[in-house]
Design a protein around this motif. Structure first.
Motif, PDB file in Angstrom:
ATOM      1  N   ALA A  51       0.834  -1.212   0.000  1.00  0.00           N
ATOM      2  CA  ALA A  51       0.000   0.000   0.000  1.00  0.00           C
ATOM      3  C   ALA A  51       0.866   1.259   0.000  1.00  0.00           C
ATOM      4  N   PHE A  52       1.922   1.276   0.812  1.00  0.00           N
ATOM      5  CA  PHE A  52       2.806   2.438   0.874  1.00  0.00           C
ATOM      6  C   PHE A  52       3.526   2.633  -0.465  1.00  0.00           C
ATOM      7  N   GLY A  53       3.958   1.540  -1.071  1.00  0.00           N
ATOM      8  CA  GLY A  53       4.646   1.626  -2.362  1.00  0.00           C
ATOM      9  C   GLY A  53       3.729   2.105  -3.471  1.00  0.00           C
ATOM     10  N   ASP A  54       2.474   1.698  -3.430  1.00  0.00           N
ATOM     11  CA  ASP A  54       1.517   2.161  -4.436  1.00  0.00           C
ATOM     12  C   ASP A  54       1.230   3.652  -4.284  1.00  0.00           C
ATOM     13  N   ALA A  55       1.190   4.135  -3.045  1.00  0.00           N
ATOM     14  CA  ALA A  55       0.925   5.554  -2.791  1.00  0.00           C
ATOM     15  C   ALA A  55       2.168   6.416  -3.010  1.00  0.00           C
ATOM     16  N   ASN A  56       3.349   5.809  -2.940  1.00  0.00           N
ATOM     17  CA  ASN A  56       4.615   6.538  -3.084  1.00  0.00           C
ATOM     18  C   ASN A  56       5.497   5.792  -4.080  1.00  0.00           C
ATOM     19  N   PRO A  57       5.262   5.981  -5.366  1.00  0.00           N
ATOM     20  CA  PRO A  57       5.962   5.170  -6.374  1.00  0.00           C
ATOM     21  C   PRO A  57       7.476   5.385  -6.413  1.00  0.00           C
ATOM     22  N   LEU A  58       7.981   6.478  -5.864  1.00  0.00           N
ATOM     23  CA  LEU A  58       9.422   6.723  -5.859  1.00  0.00           C
ATOM     24  C   LEU A  58      10.095   6.252  -4.571  1.00  0.00           C
ATOM     25  N   ALA A  59       9.348   5.646  -3.673  1.00  0.00           N
ATOM     26  CA  ALA A  59       9.885   5.251  -2.370  1.00  0.00           C
ATOM     27  C   ALA A  59      10.875   4.097  -2.500  1.00  0.00           C
ATOM     28  N   HIS A  60      11.847   4.094  -1.603  1.00  0.00           N
ATOM     29  CA  HIS A  60      12.816   3.011  -1.484  1.00  0.00           C
ATOM     30  C   HIS A  60      12.624   2.371  -0.105  1.00  0.00           C
ATOM     31  N   PHE A  61      12.717   1.044  -0.034  1.00  0.00           N
ATOM     32  CA  PHE A  61      12.422   0.314   1.186  1.00  0.00           C
ATOM     33  C   PHE A  61      13.626  -0.498   1.636  1.00  0.00           C
ATOM     34  N   GLY A  62      13.647  -0.773   2.918  1.00  0.00           N
ATOM     35  CA  GLY A  62      14.664  -1.653   3.470  1.00  0.00           C
ATOM     36  C   GLY A  62      14.209  -2.193   4.803  1.00  0.00           C
ATOM     37  N   PHE A  63      14.805  -3.306   5.217  1.00  0.00           N
ATOM     38  CA  PHE A  63      14.473  -3.927   6.493  1.00  0.00           C
ATOM     39  C   PHE A  63      15.735  -4.174   7.291  1.00  0.00           C
ATOM     40  N   LEU A  64      15.619  -3.974   8.607  1.00  0.00           N
ATOM     41  CA  LEU A  64      16.640  -4.381   9.563  1.00  0.00           C
ATOM     42  C   LEU A  64      16.022  -5.480  10.407  1.00  0.00           C
ATOM     43  N   VAL A  65      16.729  -6.576  10.564  1.00  0.00           N
ATOM     44  CA  VAL A  65      16.252  -7.694  11.361  1.00  0.00           C
ATOM     45  C   VAL A  65      17.037  -7.716  12.665  1.00  0.00           C
ATOM     46  N   ALA A  66      16.311  -7.771  13.779  1.00  0.00           N
ATOM     47  CA  ALA A  66      16.946  -7.816  15.096  1.00  0.00           C
ATOM     48  C   ALA A  66      16.701  -9.171  15.731  1.00  0.00           C
ATOM     49  N   ARG A  67      17.792  -9.850  16.030  1.00  0.00           N
ATOM     50  CA  ARG A  67      17.721 -11.118  16.749  1.00  0.00           C
ATOM     51  C   ARG A  67      19.077 -11.395  17.372  1.00  0.00           C
ATOM     52  N   ASN A  68      19.057 -12.116  18.446  1.00  0.00           N
ATOM     53  CA  ASN A  68      20.274 -12.499  19.149  1.00  0.00           C
ATOM     54  C   ASN A  68      21.107 -11.281  19.568  1.00  0.00           C
ATOM     55  N   GLY A  69      20.429 -10.170  19.875  1.00  0.00           N
ATOM     56  CA  GLY A  69      21.099  -8.965  20.344  1.00  0.00           C
ATOM     57  C   GLY A  69      21.746  -8.143  19.249  1.00  0.00           C
ATOM     58  N   LEU A  70      21.596  -8.524  17.981  1.00  0.00           N
ATOM     59  CA  LEU A  70      22.211  -7.818  16.865  1.00  0.00           C
ATOM     60  C   LEU A  70      21.152  -7.368  15.870  1.00  0.00           C
ATOM     61  N   ALA A  71      21.472  -6.329  15.115  1.00  0.00           N
ATOM     62  CA  ALA A  71      20.601  -5.883  14.030  1.00  0.00           C
ATOM     63  C   ALA A  71      21.360  -6.044  12.721  1.00  0.00           C
ATOM     64  N   LYS A  72      20.706  -6.610  11.725  1.00  0.00           N
ATOM     65  CA  LYS A  72      21.348  -6.882  10.451  1.00  0.00           C
ATOM     66  C   LYS A  72      20.464  -6.382   9.322  1.00  0.00           C
ATOM     67  N   ARG A  73      21.078  -5.723   8.349  1.00  0.00           N
ATOM     68  CA  ARG A  73      20.343  -5.263   7.174  1.00  0.00           C
ATOM     69  C   ARG A  73      20.021  -6.472   6.300  1.00  0.00           C
ATOM     70  N   VAL A  74      18.769  -6.607   5.913  1.00  0.00           N
ATOM     71  CA  VAL A  74      18.339  -7.741   5.099  1.00  0.00           C
ATOM     72  C   VAL A  74      18.807  -7.570   3.665  1.00  0.00           C
ATOM     73  N   HIS A  75      18.639  -6.374   3.123  1.00  0.00           N
ATOM     74  CA  HIS A  75      18.993  -6.089   1.742  1.00  0.00           C
ATOM     75  C   HIS A  75      19.159  -4.588   1.613  1.00  0.00           C
ATOM     76  N   GLU A  76      19.860  -4.143   0.619  1.00  0.00           N
ATOM     77  CA  GLU A  76      20.032  -2.702   0.413  1.00  0.00           C
ATOM     78  C   GLU A  76      18.699  -2.041   0.058  1.00  0.00           C
TER      79      GLU A  76
END
Length: 117
Positions: A51-76
């Motif tokens: 829904a956010f991507g459809d409303a904002n076609p120029l948006a860029h997305f990313g995820f950070l995953v937190a587990r085991n006390g660390l945060a890791k970028r899933v993808h650029e």
């Protein structure tokens, strides 16, 4: 007013979401008819991202995953919302499905400090 809406629509928005994949997210609630917490979060995130991507076609997305006390970028950062959802699920499950092993990627503790750093 129309000039302001044209300018606002042309902005590039960057959205990075921190996701908790700690051991607590792999647990089920007391009502066992519902999926695990992580299953509910993934489904809600995918709906929001589309829904956010459809409303904002120029948006860029990313995820950070937190587990085991660390945060890791899933993808650029990427404008491809479907690919980002796929990468997030792969980060949790590997190549399996969420029904096969719901909490396989949920372990350790959550660290909000590391997600924000």
């Amino acid at each position: 007013a129309s000039a302001a809406s044209r300018v606002g629509g042309g902005l590039i928005r960057y959205l990075v979401v921190g996701v908790d994949f700690s051991a607590a997210m792999g647990e089920r609630d007391a009502d066992y008819r519902h999926p695990s917490k992580v299953g509910q979060v993934l489904t809600s995130l995918e709906r929001f991202l589309i829904a956010f991507g459809d409303a904002n076609p120029l948006a860029h997305f990313g995820f950070l995953v937190a587990r085991n006390g660390l945060a890791k970028r899933v993808h650029e950062l990427s404008p491809d919302k479907h690919m980002q959802c796929l990468k997030l699920r792969q980060s949790l499950l590997g190549s399996g499905s969420i029904d096969d092993h719901e909490n396989a990627g949920c372990y350790g503790d959550f660290s909000l400090q590391n997600v924000l750093a």
